[in-house]
Design a protein around this motif. Structure first.
Motif, mmCIF file in Angstrom:
data_model
loop_
_atom_site.group_PDB
_atom_site.id
_atom_site.type_symbol
_atom_site.label_atom_id
_atom_site.label_comp_id
_atom_site.label_asym_id
_atom_site.label_seq_id
_atom_site.Cartn_x
_atom_site.Cartn_y
_atom_site.Cartn_z
ATOM 1 N N VAL A 1 12.057 4.164 5.197
ATOM 2 C CA VAL A 1 11.434 3.742 3.949
ATOM 3 C C VAL A 1 12.402 3.935 2.785
ATOM 4 O O VAL A 1 12.535 3.060 1.910
ATOM 5 C CB VAL A 1 10.128 4.516 3.710
ATOM 6 C CG1 VAL A 1 9.609 4.306 2.281
ATOM 7 C CG2 VAL A 1 9.070 4.089 4.718
ATOM 8 N N MET A 2 13.101 5.051 2.760
ATOM 9 C CA MET A 2 14.059 5.292 1.681
ATOM 10 C C MET A 2 15.142 4.230 1.645
ATOM 11 O O MET A 2 15.549 3.770 0.566
ATOM 12 C CB MET A 2 14.680 6.681 1.837
ATOM 13 C CG MET A 2 13.798 7.812 1.352
ATOM 14 S SD MET A 2 13.508 7.786 -0.440
ATOM 15 C CE MET A 2 15.068 8.443 -1.050
ATOM 16 N N LEU B 1 15.788 -2.215 -2.932
ATOM 17 C CA LEU B 1 15.043 -2.841 -4.024
ATOM 18 C C LEU B 1 15.556 -2.442 -5.401
ATOM 19 O O LEU B 1 15.054 -2.929 -6.416
ATOM 20 C CB LEU B 1 13.555 -2.472 -3.914
ATOM 21 C CG LEU B 1 12.818 -2.997 -2.677
ATOM 22 C CD1 LEU B 1 11.416 -2.425 -2.622
ATOM 23 C CD2 LEU B 1 12.781 -4.519 -2.680
ATOM 24 N N VAL B 2 16.564 -1.577 -5.450
ATOM 25 C CA VAL B 2 17.099 -1.123 -6.733
ATOM 26 C C VAL B 2 17.506 -2.292 -7.640
ATOM 27 O O VAL B 2 17.224 -2.268 -8.846
ATOM 28 C CB VAL B 2 18.276 -0.152 -6.529
ATOM 29 C CG1 VAL B 2 19.069 0.043 -7.823
ATOM 30 C CG2 VAL B 2 17.754 1.197 -6.031
ATOM 31 N N PRO B 3 18.143 -3.357 -7.124
ATOM 32 C CA PRO B 3 18.508 -4.466 -8.021
ATOM 33 C C PRO B 3 17.315 -5.145 -8.693
ATOM 34 O O PRO B 3 17.470 -5.787 -9.739
ATOM 35 C CB PRO B 3 19.228 -5.454 -7.081
ATOM 36 C CG PRO B 3 19.754 -4.606 -5.978
ATOM 37 C CD PRO B 3 18.700 -3.553 -5.767
ATOM 38 N N LEU B 4 16.107 -4.998 -8.122
ATOM 39 C CA LEU B 4 14.918 -5.617 -8.719
ATOM 40 C C LEU B 4 14.341 -4.771 -9.847
ATOM 41 O O LEU B 4 13.551 -5.281 -10.660
ATOM 42 C CB LEU B 4 13.842 -5.847 -7.652
ATOM 43 C CG LEU B 4 14.232 -6.705 -6.455
ATOM 44 C CD1 LEU B 4 13.010 -6.996 -5.600
ATOM 45 C CD2 LEU B 4 14.883 -8.010 -6.905
ATOM 46 N N GLY C 1 14.031 11.373 -7.762
ATOM 47 C CA GLY C 1 12.960 12.354 -7.729
ATOM 48 C C GLY C 1 12.526 12.672 -6.309
ATOM 49 O O GLY C 1 12.259 13.835 -5.965
ATOM 50 N N ILE C 2 12.465 11.648 -5.467
ATOM 51 C CA ILE C 2 12.101 11.849 -4.057
ATOM 52 C C ILE C 2 13.153 12.691 -3.353
ATOM 53 O O ILE C 2 12.833 13.628 -2.602
ATOM 54 C CB ILE C 2 11.931 10.493 -3.346
ATOM 55 C CG1 ILE C 2 10.734 9.732 -3.934
ATOM 56 C CG2 ILE C 2 11.758 10.682 -1.844
ATOM 57 C CD1 ILE C 2 10.616 8.295 -3.448
ATOM 58 N N ALA D 1 0.859 -1.185 0.000
ATOM 59 C CA ALA D 1 0.000 0.000 0.000
ATOM 60 C C ALA D 1 0.892 1.229 0.000
ATOM 61 O O ALA D 1 2.074 1.152 0.350
ATOM 62 C CB ALA D 1 -0.909 -0.006 1.236
ATOM 63 N N PRO D 2 0.349 2.384 -0.398
ATOM 64 C CA PRO D 2 1.134 3.620 -0.338
ATOM 65 C C PRO D 2 1.616 3.887 1.078
ATOM 66 O O PRO D 2 0.976 3.483 2.057
ATOM 67 C CB PRO D 2 0.133 4.685 -0.795
ATOM 68 C CG PRO D 2 -0.851 3.939 -1.630
ATOM 69 C CD PRO D 2 -0.987 2.598 -0.981
ATOM 70 N N VAL D 3 2.738 4.592 1.193
ATOM 71 C CA VAL D 3 3.343 4.798 2.503
ATOM 72 C C VAL D 3 3.984 6.177 2.569
ATOM 73 O O VAL D 3 4.504 6.695 1.574
ATOM 74 C CB VAL D 3 4.402 3.701 2.783
ATOM 75 C CG1 VAL D 3 5.540 3.769 1.778
ATOM 76 C CG2 VAL D 3 4.934 3.799 4.201
#
Length: 404
Positions: free
Chosen positions: A116-117, A123-126, A137-138, A108-110
């Protein structure tokens, strides 16, 4: 304390060489579109365009030389500079971001914080071709809008409702436990279409849908009762049907052959699969369906027929996964506009109860199914930015403990 709900929700969608934005006014009835646009060609030949809610172009600028925005932070500065005038002092109260990969945990959005960052960075490798730019951008927004809440909305989240058998690969169980599974993508688009249809026709929204999100990136999703049940994309955004430059489904033995017998390097194979395949590779012309249709050569015809065949096959498979189909919905750039290609795709699906009205299809009507056909065939415009704005507004407006 909840932020002032009379401000602006700014939605950002960072790509590899682009930064799209959409500004929505926060109202009691939900987000209302005000402005949208993008800076494309970041790092090469930047081009800034901004439009109002009616699509009227309000800004159009190109740069040359050292003044050109060279990265996402500089592109965001251009957008903000323009918005400061356009918004006439209305404050930005929240930012919503499209994040391609949420992994197994973000369903879900968070609200974004340092923890969190860090998880999203892991997850960058995925999603190596998407995630780094989303995070850039964030980070750029955090510097410009200090203290303004930011929300991550995930392309994978909508698909977390799928059963294990729909998500798992036939690998030893330990790989599933390590996060190697079918995540699915374009979830924000599917969520928007599902919600919009439910508002338009509650019975249809509660029924069995196959939604075809066909654009430069393409996938399909089986939705039942508003929940994702199966999708064509898997662990990465490479799987499924062919796309503009991505190959779609491929026998993994081909990759082993390329890396082994043919002696190709991993970077070479990565470039081939992501950037040189799909409609572009098949046609030898372009990834743009309009250019391929206009080419009038055999390779172009074969590319279009292959694309239609693969999409058609997936429609049948997805219908089987939910025990039938009440409506087929076309959306995204190709799905919303490529009339001839829609007709190719639907040709041969009569056994499912799908039949097109040629005149309605040519007119790009909202319902292009033939009179009396058991299955409705619809064309709907998707709006991922509005979906992000809705999620963002909901999260930042929610009570979060005692007021300061």
């Amino acid at each position: 304390m909840s932020p002032d709900m009379n401000g602006i929700v700014l939605v950002l969608n960072a790509g590899s060489s682009s930064l799209k934005f959409a500004a929505f006014a926060a109202t009691p009835a939900g987000p209302e579109a005000r402005y949208a646009g993008q800076v494309e060609g970041i790092g090469a030949a930047p081009h800034f365009v901004a439009k109002d809610a009616c699509g009227e172009r309000l800004a159009d600028r190109r740069w040359e030389g050292a003044e050109a925005p060279a990265n996402h932070a500089a592109a965001l500065a251009v957008i903000i500079d323009w918005l400061e005038t356009a918004l006439q002092g209305a404050p930005v109260i929240a930012l919503g971001h499209r994040v391609v990969h949420g992994g197994p945990d973000f369903a879900a959005p968070v609200l974004i914080d340092l923890h969190v960052m860090a998880e999203l960075q892991d997850l960058v490798p995925l999603a190596p071709l998407h995630q780094p730019h989303n995070l850039a951008g964030i980070a750029a927004a955090a510097k410009h809008f200090r203290g303004v809440p930011q929300v991550a909305c995930f392309d994978t989240a909508f698909h977390r409702s799928q059963a294990r058998e729909a998500q798992a690969f036939a690998l030893p169980r330990r790989f599933f436990d390590q996060g190697i599974l079918r995540y699915g993508f374009h979830g924000l688009s599917y969520e928007y279409i599902s919600r919009a249809l439910a508002a338009e026709d509650p019975a249809l929204g509660a029924g069995r849908l196959v939604v075809a999100h066909l654009g430069n990136g393409a996938s399909l999703c089986a939705i039942e009762g508003g929940r994702s049940r199966a999708s064509t994309m898997g662990f990465t955004a490479l799987d499924g049907v062919p796309m503009g430059t991505r190959c779609g489904q491929i026998d993994p033995g081909v990759l082993l052959h390329m890396l082994g017998t043919m002696g190709m390097t991993l970077p070479e194979v990565t470039k081939l699969l992501y950037s040189e395949s799909g409609l572009k590779g098949l046609s030898g012309i372009s990834q743009d369906v309009r250019e391929i249709e206009a080419a009038g050569i055999e390779a172009a015809e074969q590319a279009l027929e292959h694309f239609a065949f693969r999409v058609r096959r997936e429609i049948g498979a997805l219908a089987a996964s939910i025990g039938g189909i009440d409506a087929l919905v076309f959306t995204a750039g190709i799905g919303e506009n490529a009339r001839a290609l829609r007709a190719r795709i639907c040709r041969g699906l009569e056994f499912l109860g799908i039949a097109l009205d040629p005149a309605r299809n040519e007119a790009n009507a909202g319902d292009i199914s033939a009179a009396g056909a058991p299955v409705r065939v619809l064309v709907r415009r998707t709006d991922e930015e509005r979906m992000i704005a809705e999620h963002t507004l909901h999260l930042v407006a929610a009570p979060r403990g005692p007021a300061a």
